[in-house]
Design an enzyme around this catalytic site. Structure first.
Site, PDB file in Angstrom:
ATOM      1  N   ASN A   1     -55.219 -28.224  -1.441  1.00  0.00           N
ATOM      2  CA  ASN A   1     -55.800 -27.375  -0.403  1.00  0.00           C
ATOM      3  C   ASN A   1     -55.726 -28.151   0.909  1.00  0.00           C
ATOM      4  O   ASN A   1     -56.480 -29.083   1.127  1.00  0.00           O
ATOM      5  CB  ASN A   1     -57.257 -27.048  -0.772  1.00  0.00           C
ATOM      6  CG  ASN A   1     -57.896 -26.100   0.210  1.00  0.00           C
ATOM      7  OD1 ASN A   1     -57.287 -25.725   1.218  1.00  0.00           O
ATOM      8  ND2 ASN A   1     -59.123 -25.709  -0.070  1.00  0.00           N
TER       9      ASN A   1
ATOM     10  N   ARG B   1     -53.234 -23.683  -2.057  1.00  0.00           N
ATOM     11  CA  ARG B   1     -54.042 -22.615  -1.483  1.00  0.00           C
ATOM     12  C   ARG B   1     -53.449 -22.244  -0.117  1.00  0.00           C
ATOM     13  O   ARG B   1     -53.229 -23.121   0.712  1.00  0.00           O
ATOM     14  CB  ARG B   1     -55.480 -23.099  -1.302  1.00  0.00           C
ATOM     15  CG  ARG B   1     -56.354 -22.035  -0.746  1.00  0.00           C
ATOM     16  CD  ARG B   1     -57.759 -22.513  -0.533  1.00  0.00           C
ATOM     17  NE  ARG B   1     -58.561 -21.404  -0.045  1.00  0.00           N
ATOM     18  CZ  ARG B   1     -59.756 -21.546   0.472  1.00  0.00           C
ATOM     19  NH1 ARG B   1     -60.309 -22.725   0.560  1.00  0.00           N
ATOM     20  NH2 ARG B   1     -60.416 -20.498   0.901  1.00  0.00           N
TER      21      ARG B   1
ATOM     22  N   HIS C   1     -61.308 -15.250   0.462  1.00  0.00           N
ATOM     23  CA  HIS C   1     -61.945 -15.789  -0.755  1.00  0.00           C
ATOM     24  C   HIS C   1     -61.422 -15.059  -2.001  1.00  0.00           C
ATOM     25  O   HIS C   1     -62.110 -14.991  -3.014  1.00  0.00           O
ATOM     26  CB  HIS C   1     -63.483 -15.628  -0.727  1.00  0.00           C
ATOM     27  CG  HIS C   1     -64.169 -16.343   0.388  1.00  0.00           C
ATOM     28  ND1 HIS C   1     -65.109 -15.734   1.167  1.00  0.00           N
ATOM     29  CD2 HIS C   1     -64.054 -17.612   0.828  1.00  0.00           C
ATOM     30  CE1 HIS C   1     -65.561 -16.593   2.067  1.00  0.00           C
ATOM     31  NE2 HIS C   1     -64.929 -17.743   1.892  1.00  0.00           N
TER      32      HIS C   1
ATOM     33  N   ARG D   1     -70.557 -18.321  11.719  1.00  0.00           N
ATOM     34  CA  ARG D   1     -69.851 -17.090  12.125  1.00  0.00           C
ATOM     35  C   ARG D   1     -70.817 -15.917  12.195  1.00  0.00           C
ATOM     36  O   ARG D   1     -71.724 -15.798  11.366  1.00  0.00           O
ATOM     37  CB  ARG D   1     -68.748 -16.760  11.117  1.00  0.00           C
ATOM     38  CG  ARG D   1     -67.615 -17.743  11.144  1.00  0.00           C
ATOM     39  CD  ARG D   1     -66.614 -17.463  10.039  1.00  0.00           C
ATOM     40  NE  ARG D   1     -66.417 -18.645   9.208  1.00  0.00           N
ATOM     41  CZ  ARG D   1     -65.799 -18.647   8.035  1.00  0.00           C
ATOM     42  NH1 ARG D   1     -65.321 -17.531   7.533  1.00  0.00           N
ATOM     43  NH2 ARG D   1     -65.673 -19.759   7.350  1.00  0.00           N
TER      44      ARG D   1
ATOM     45  N   GLU E   1     -62.066 -21.992  -7.912  1.00  0.00           N
ATOM     46  CA  GLU E   1     -60.810 -21.555  -7.287  1.00  0.00           C
ATOM     47  C   GLU E   1     -59.650 -22.459  -7.687  1.00  0.00           C
ATOM     48  O   GLU E   1     -58.524 -21.989  -7.861  1.00  0.00           O
ATOM     49  CB  GLU E   1     -60.968 -21.572  -5.755  1.00  0.00           C
ATOM     50  CG  GLU E   1     -61.874 -20.473  -5.249  1.00  0.00           C
ATOM     51  CD  GLU E   1     -62.422 -20.747  -3.853  1.00  0.00           C
ATOM     52  OE1 GLU E   1     -63.371 -21.549  -3.758  1.00  0.00           O
ATOM     53  OE2 GLU E   1     -61.923 -20.181  -2.885  1.00  0.00           O
TER      54      GLU E   1
END
Ligand code: AMP
Length: 398
Positions: free
Chosen positions: A7, A91, A180, A241, A384
């Site tokens: 990643n 990823r 996601h 955010r 993940e």
């Protein structure tokens, strides 16, 4: 079979080496400050202490080389030769409308990842750097791209279109994509297993609640709607955010504060969310501590978070025509029973009833609803990296 999962960020690289015969992590680590002075590699082999290696990493190529050296080190390595690595799973943040599943990296795939730079400006260039570094350092080892957006590609147009002039969709691919996806897919698979094993006929709402958060409505194992949009800024309040706001606020504040588009973007992505509301921290643990000390703005930020999530779940209950299970996952979803309980409290109107004792557990898959509950409440730790490794193995097996 051994699969390396990578990643890549612009200045970091996380990795895990999986033994796919057992699904076990053999070693994992992180390269920090790539391209910046003071870079280091933190490497942990299963069952051993973490080692920190200080070394210059001007580019991702040096980072990958250092990871390979660590993996084959006689002292703290876990394999004898890098040839033992059968494939690398990467990823990749944005696959736009082009990828609805993971795929083996070819020149054409890289061209499309490049085409998506505009949609994922912070992540896609770094993701591609990681892929190209592996191609150079491990020639002959296949690379697989696993997209955060792919699982959401089953959404129908009524869910993914924005009510803007249609030409923006045609010219600039402006639509909802969702993120996601690898986490939502992993917990969906686990939730389906917990519901009896058949995806057909299931209605599941998956809540990935971390620093970045999103919710998905999943029918028959396929996403029909999700909270994030063209970018990961949409949805509900997150660490930094803002999530969904009245779009008219954007030009209003830009005029009032004299912000450029980039400055406004930074405010919404990096200075909003619970950080913006509390003025204290983007970490949910700090904000909870503040609330417990009587800070009203911390309480407000967390009340907003729980309320907005409950509203999303309510709307997805309608979109799905009911719901068999709500799943909680990621940093906050897995670790904070208080948020889970407060969100489930809102869902009492749908017949949700939770068992506080079961909800107090963590670190494993749990159904924390009571026997009488009309909806199951699942805590499922996400994975993940394992999902990326499994996709890579599946593609290589073919
Ligand atoms: P993630 O992005 O999935 O790594 O999640 C990171 C977020 O999870 C951070 O905001 C942490 O504050 C939050 N988190 C981790 N553990 C806890 C906890 N016990 N209670 C509340 N939030 C937590």
């Amino acid at each position: 079979m051994k699969i390396l999962v990578i990643n890549c960020g612009s200045s970091s690289l996380k990795y895990q080496l999986f033994n796919m015969d057992t699904n076990e992590v053999m070693a994992k680590g992180l390269c920090e400050r790539i391209g910046i002075e003071g870079s280091n590699l933190q490497h942990t082999a299963a069952g051993k202490d973490k080692v920190v290696i200080e070394a210059a990493m001007p580019t991702h190529d040096e980072a990958i080389k250092l990871v390979m050296d660590a993996l084959v080190s006689p002292e703290y390595g876990v394999i004898k030769s890098v040839d033992e690595i059968d494939g690398v799973g990467h990823r990749v943040l944005h696959g736009s409308k082009y990828f609805s599943a993971s795929c083996i990296v070819t020149d054409e795939v890289k061209d499309v990842v490049r085409k998506c730079f505009d949609l994922g400006p912070l992540h896609n260039p770094a993701n591609l750097m990681g892929i190209e570094a592996c191609e150079r350092i491990m020639p002959g080892t296949p690379n697989v791209a696993v997209f955060d957006t792919a699982f959401h590609q089953t959404m129908p147009p009524k869910a993914y279109m924005y009510a803007l002039p249609y030409e923006f969709y045609e010219k600039y691919d402006v639509r909802r994509y969702g993120f996601h996806g690898t986490s939502h897919r992993y917990v969906t698979q686990r939730a389906v297993a917990m519901l009896g094993g058949k995806a057909e006929g299931t209605k599941i709402i998956t809540c990935h609640l971390g620093n970045g958060s999103s919710i998905a409505a999943v029918k028959d194992g396929k996403v029909i709607d999700t909270s994030m949009g063209l970018t990961p800024l949409a949805g509900f309040e997150m660490g930094t955010r803002c999530g969904d706001i009245d779009p008219a606020i954007v030009p209003y504040i830009m005029k009032k504060e004299g912000y450029t588009p980039d400055e406004m973007d930074t405010v919404m992505n990096k200075k909003s969310g619970i950080l913006g509301v509390t003025g204290r921290s983007s970490d949910f643990r700090d904000v909870e501590e503040g609330m417990n000390q009587g800070d009203e703005r911390c309480k407000l930020a967390l009340d907003m978070f729980r309320y907005q999530i409950a509203k999303y779940i309510g709307s997805y209950y309608v979109a799905l025509g009911g719901c068999d299970a709500v799943v909680f996952t990621a940093g906050i979803g897995e670790n904070n029973s208080g948020h889970r309980a407060a969100i489930c409290e809102y869902l009492k109107c749908f017949g949700m009833e939770i068992d506080p004792e079961k909800n107090a557990q963590r670190g494993k898959e749990i159904d924390f609803a009571t026997e009488n509950s009309k909806i199951r409440a699942f805590l499922i730790p996400t994975n993940e990296e394992l999902m990326i490794a499994q996709d890579t193995k599946e593609l290589l097996d073919k």
